[in-house]
Design an enzyme around this catalytic site. Structure first.
Site, short mmCIF file in Angstrom:
data_model
loop_
_atom_site.label_atom_id
_atom_site.label_comp_id
_atom_site.label_asym_id
_atom_site.label_seq_id
_atom_site.Cartn_x
_atom_site.Cartn_y
_atom_site.Cartn_z
N GLU A 192 0.80 -1.22 0.00
CA GLU A 192 0.00 0.00 0.00
C GLU A 192 0.84 1.28 0.00
OE1 GLU A 192 -3.07 0.36 -0.52
OE2 GLU A 192 -3.80 -1.70 -0.35
N THR A 193 1.79 1.40 0.89
CA THR A 193 2.52 2.66 1.03
C THR A 193 4.02 2.48 1.26
OG1 THR A 193 2.13 2.75 3.42
CG2 THR A 193 0.48 3.81 2.01
#
Length: 390
Positions: A192-193
């Site tokens: 995700e990040t």
């Protein structure tokens, strides 16, 4: 004349017993007046407090903030008599504001001021229009190889090892509390990040307002998420113009949408707030998300299959099979595996061959985060790669 004064006039001519009764009556009369006088300011004070509070939502999602936090005042000095800016003249947005006032007790001029400074994200609309035009067919040859190469990188794996060592206590606690292995929490954060190294650059208020009122295909969904976002900002004491995230409104290290935040985010560091930009809260929230979607501790995620000839069964996340059905179709697990729960047939298209696997219920849980076979398989492989380095 006041009743007490009338009683006092009778005292000189009354007997001793009557005098006592008359004095007692005066005392009771004065006591009642004193109580009423003291209660009046208190009554006005309490009614003022009630009027200054924000009314709690009437249909708060399960797992949302407590009543005490919902009564927090909205943050930010926003005030306007009418909509201006990029969304001025949007009758649909005005109806949305009226609904937030009526349904959740927001101040209308506060919301008019907030949305008057929201910005329309034209790039997002152009990008989604182009994506919607692309026909979605079966997975292309080599599709998995290309997808995998974007995420299974040394940078993500080494960042995962460093993050795991820095937050070892929180990861262990989350795993014990929710029954989700540490490595799968790390796998989500990696995809995700990259463990918070990039959480997005678009203001959430801009993204959700744009998609809610200018993206016809999924406008209803994004208007719901905008409603959830305003409730989230109020309950957590956040200025709604400040948070930034993805172009679609996902937030924090784990990229939760506002609805997911209200339902499954947790205060894992014990500071009284749920903050998905905080590593500990993100760890606990991802673990809770998996647990609430049915993660089975100790059960497998995938099992490779050996195909004996052409495969006629449909792969994907929708069709469900039993182990016996897969075997009858010429697909044999390469190792003994559990047959519990509905099984999915997964197809990974490598550059030089196709690979079939069983997707167990835990694999399906990962896809609740993102409804994609390739996404969930990437999370799985990153989880195993990081675990091997720890």
């Amino acid at each position: 004349m006041d009743t007490s004064a009338q009683y006092l006039c009778l005292l000189p001519t009354a007997s001793r017993a009557c005098r006592f009764l008359l004095l007692l009556a005066c005392f009771i009369r004065w006591h009642r007046l004193l109580v009423a006088a003291c209660a009046l300011p208190l009554l006005f004070s309490c009614s003022g407090c009630a009027a200054s509070r924000v009314a709690p939502p009437t249909n708060r999602p399960a797992g949302a903030a407590t009543d005490a936090s919902i009564l927090r005042t909205c943050v930010g000095s926003y005030h306007a008599k009418q909509l201006t800016g990029d969304f001025s003249g949007y009758a649909s947005l005005q109806r949305f504001i009226d609904q937030m006032v009526r349904k959740h007790g927001f101040d209308q001029e506060y919301l008019l001021g907030l949305f008057s400074q929201a910005r329309r994200k034209n790039w997002t609309l152009n990008y989604l229009a182009k994506s919607d035009q692309e026909l979605k067919g079966p997975p292309a040859p080599g599709g998995w190889t290309r997808y995998r190469s974007k995420f299974l990188t040394e940078h993500r794996i080494s960042a995962g090892v460093e993050f795991a060592r820095r937050h070892r206590s929180a990861l262990q606690r989350a795993s014990q509390q929710f029954g989700v292995p540490e490595e799968y929490i790390l796998g989500i954060l990696a995809v995700e990040t990259t463990f918070g190294s990039y959480v997005g650059k678009d203001r959430v208020i801009d993204a959700l307002t744009t998609l809610g009122f200018d993206y016809a295909r999924r406008g209803d969904y994004f208007r719901d998420e905008l409603e959830n976002f305003l409730l989230m900002a109020r309950s957590e004491g956040i200025d709604p113009a400040k948070p930034v995230g993805s172009f679609a409104g996902a937030m924090g290290l784990g990229q939760f949408m506002p609805g997911s935040f209200l339902r499954w985010a947790v205060d894992f560091n014990g500071d009284g707030r749920r903050d998905l930009w905080d590593a500990e809260d993100a760890i606990g929230s991802i673990a809770n998300y998996f647990a609430q979607h049915g993660w089975q501790p100790g059960h497998p995620v995938v099992t490779p299959l050996k195909a004996n000839g052409p495969v006629k069964l449909e792969p994907g996340l929708t069709p469900q099979y039993t182990l016996a059905a897969l075997q009858r179709a010429g697909l044999q697990p390469v190792r003994p595996c559990s047959s519990d729960g509905p099984l999915r047939l997964l197809l990974l298209r490598h550059a030089d061959h196709d690979q079939y696997l069983i997707g167990h219920p835990n694999f399906y849980v990962i896809t609740r985060y993102n409804n994609s076979t390739y996404y969930a398989m990437t999370v799985h492989e990153l989880a195993l790669a990081i675990k091997q380095r720890l």
